[in-house]
Design an enzyme around this catalytic site. Sequence first.
Site, mmCIF file in Angstrom:
data_model
loop_
_atom_site.group_PDB
_atom_site.id
_atom_site.type_symbol
_atom_site.label_atom_id
_atom_site.label_comp_id
_atom_site.label_asym_id
_atom_site.label_seq_id
_atom_site.Cartn_x
_atom_site.Cartn_y
_atom_site.Cartn_z
ATOM 1 N N LYS A 172 124.126 73.104 5.866
ATOM 2 C CA LYS A 172 123.424 72.060 5.108
ATOM 3 C C LYS A 172 124.309 70.833 4.875
ATOM 4 O O LYS A 172 123.810 69.738 4.682
ATOM 5 C CB LYS A 172 122.906 72.621 3.791
ATOM 6 C CG LYS A 172 121.797 73.633 4.026
ATOM 7 C CD LYS A 172 121.107 74.056 2.755
ATOM 8 C CE LYS A 172 119.946 74.991 3.047
ATOM 9 N NZ LYS A 172 120.401 76.324 3.534
HETATM 10 C C1 LIG Z 1 119.524 77.131 4.351
HETATM 11 C C2 LIG Z 1 120.144 78.149 5.236
HETATM 12 C C3 LIG Z 1 119.440 78.761 6.298
HETATM 13 C C4 LIG Z 1 117.962 78.452 6.564
HETATM 14 O O1 LIG Z 1 117.787 77.166 7.079
HETATM 15 P P1 LIG Z 1 116.310 76.515 7.088
HETATM 16 O O2 LIG Z 1 116.531 75.113 7.511
HETATM 17 O O3 LIG Z 1 115.814 76.627 5.685
HETATM 18 O O4 LIG Z 1 115.494 77.300 8.039
HETATM 19 C C5 LIG Z 1 120.102 79.655 7.116
HETATM 20 N N1 LIG Z 1 121.397 79.989 6.899
HETATM 21 C C6 LIG Z 1 122.111 79.420 5.894
HETATM 22 C C7 LIG Z 1 123.518 79.838 5.698
HETATM 23 C C8 LIG Z 1 121.523 78.490 5.029
HETATM 24 O O5 LIG Z 1 122.245 77.966 4.027
#
Ligand SMILES: *Cc1c(COP(=O)(O)O)cnc(C)c1O
Length: 456
Positions: A108
């Site tokens: 993120k």
């Molecule tokens: C947020 C997150 C996901 C999921 O990603 P999306 O964009 O919501 O599908 C997967 N793995 C980690 C470590 C995350 O922080």
Amino acid sequence: MLYESTRGGAPARRFNEILLEGLAPDGGLYVPQSRPTLDLGPLRGRSYTEIACAVLAQFMDDVPDLKEIVERTYTKEIFGSDDIVPLRTLEPGLHLLGLSNGPTLAFKDVALQLLGNLFESVLGRRGETLNVLGATSGDTGSAAEHALRGKKGIDVFMLSPHGRMSAFQRAQMYSLMDPNIHNLAVKGVFDDCQDMVKQVNADAAFKSKYRIGAVNSINWARVAAQVVYYFTGYFAATRRDSEQVSFAVPSGNFGNIFAGYVARAMGLPVKRLILATNENDVLDEFFRSGRYRVRKAVVETSSPSMDISRASNFERYVFELVARDGARVKKLWKQLESNGEFDLSGIPGSGFASGRSTHADRIATIRSVHAKYGVVIDPHTADGIKVALEHREPDVPLICLETAAAAKFAATIREALGREPGRPKGCEGLEKLPQRFELIEPDAAAVKRYIASHAK
Ligand SMILES: *Cc1c(COP(=O)(O)O)cnc(C)c1O
């Protein structure tokens, strides 16, 4: 570039106008009206920032300082290497794309670090300020705080459940000493935090007086920022622009993998997008059956960032599936509200494969990847690799997205490998740093009072 709502009932807007907004006024999500394509030839061999500029300029054509923002965001200092998202080859044809080298060790960061700089720039040009209000069970909150710390014109009020996060997650958030970061530890659970945010947002007068905003996962800028690494990952794994690859993505809110779908629509030769869920398998069920059935509650798992009962970005994909018919999307979401489900099994899917993974699968995958390749992966990445290998095709390079660093999920790593995960440079003594947070009651009025006395 103009943006329209997936429900067809909102006026078209420029990127700068949708950047600070959440949902469109008709309740839909903003999507670009036209679909840009990119020539791969001139991009191969370019740096991450050059490719980022080429991709993002398609969507953010009204950001005058885009190049400067991109160059300030994607640096070796912030992401640990000039590659930003380094590709590691586990064996010929099987790769791991390292998205977790940002400040909070999760993918993120790639989008949120850009978002923080975009917010600051737009607010500065307009002479406005913003109070970002959010709730977190751990990961999103820390990525947002690290993206917005020290930004001019922005204060962050982040609600987290007191005593319910891991020591590492707590330290990532509460050790931030920037005066614009306000950690509110709520005497309650994550649902209390979310309810409090909803209640504050429901007070329209308060919301507009204190310019309350959000950095939620439905922001188009986050999707666009994620499109970039599908391109750089592709170039790193292939020699020629005619080669096809597949990507495997551990999914929750469908944001990351939707960026892969956008990359393919822009001309990237992607054979399959392989979607992996954990026990919360709303999306796997959809891609196997055509039936989208939201859940009443989530199951708590050892890949917690994928614990969702509905996938907030999924509406963008459905909009494409029904040939960008906003009225139809609106009807489907009405149906979802009344029946909790809809069925699109009559419509052919487009190049997705899917699967699901359990706690036992995660443990087994962490063990086997460690034994075979000497690499320690986190539980989310393990969900992705487990499902990826079920769909692997000979002669099609497979790129698995690594969405978090193992260091964040020490308990699961201990269970799988019988030892602590290593700590990346810079986070060695994180839990020992002084922490700063405000303890508050699970009451929206308490949040409002706090914001009123601390907002600029
Ligand atoms: C947020 C997150 C996901 C999921 O990603 P999306 O964009 O919501 O599908 C997967 N793995 C980690 C470590 C995350 O922080």
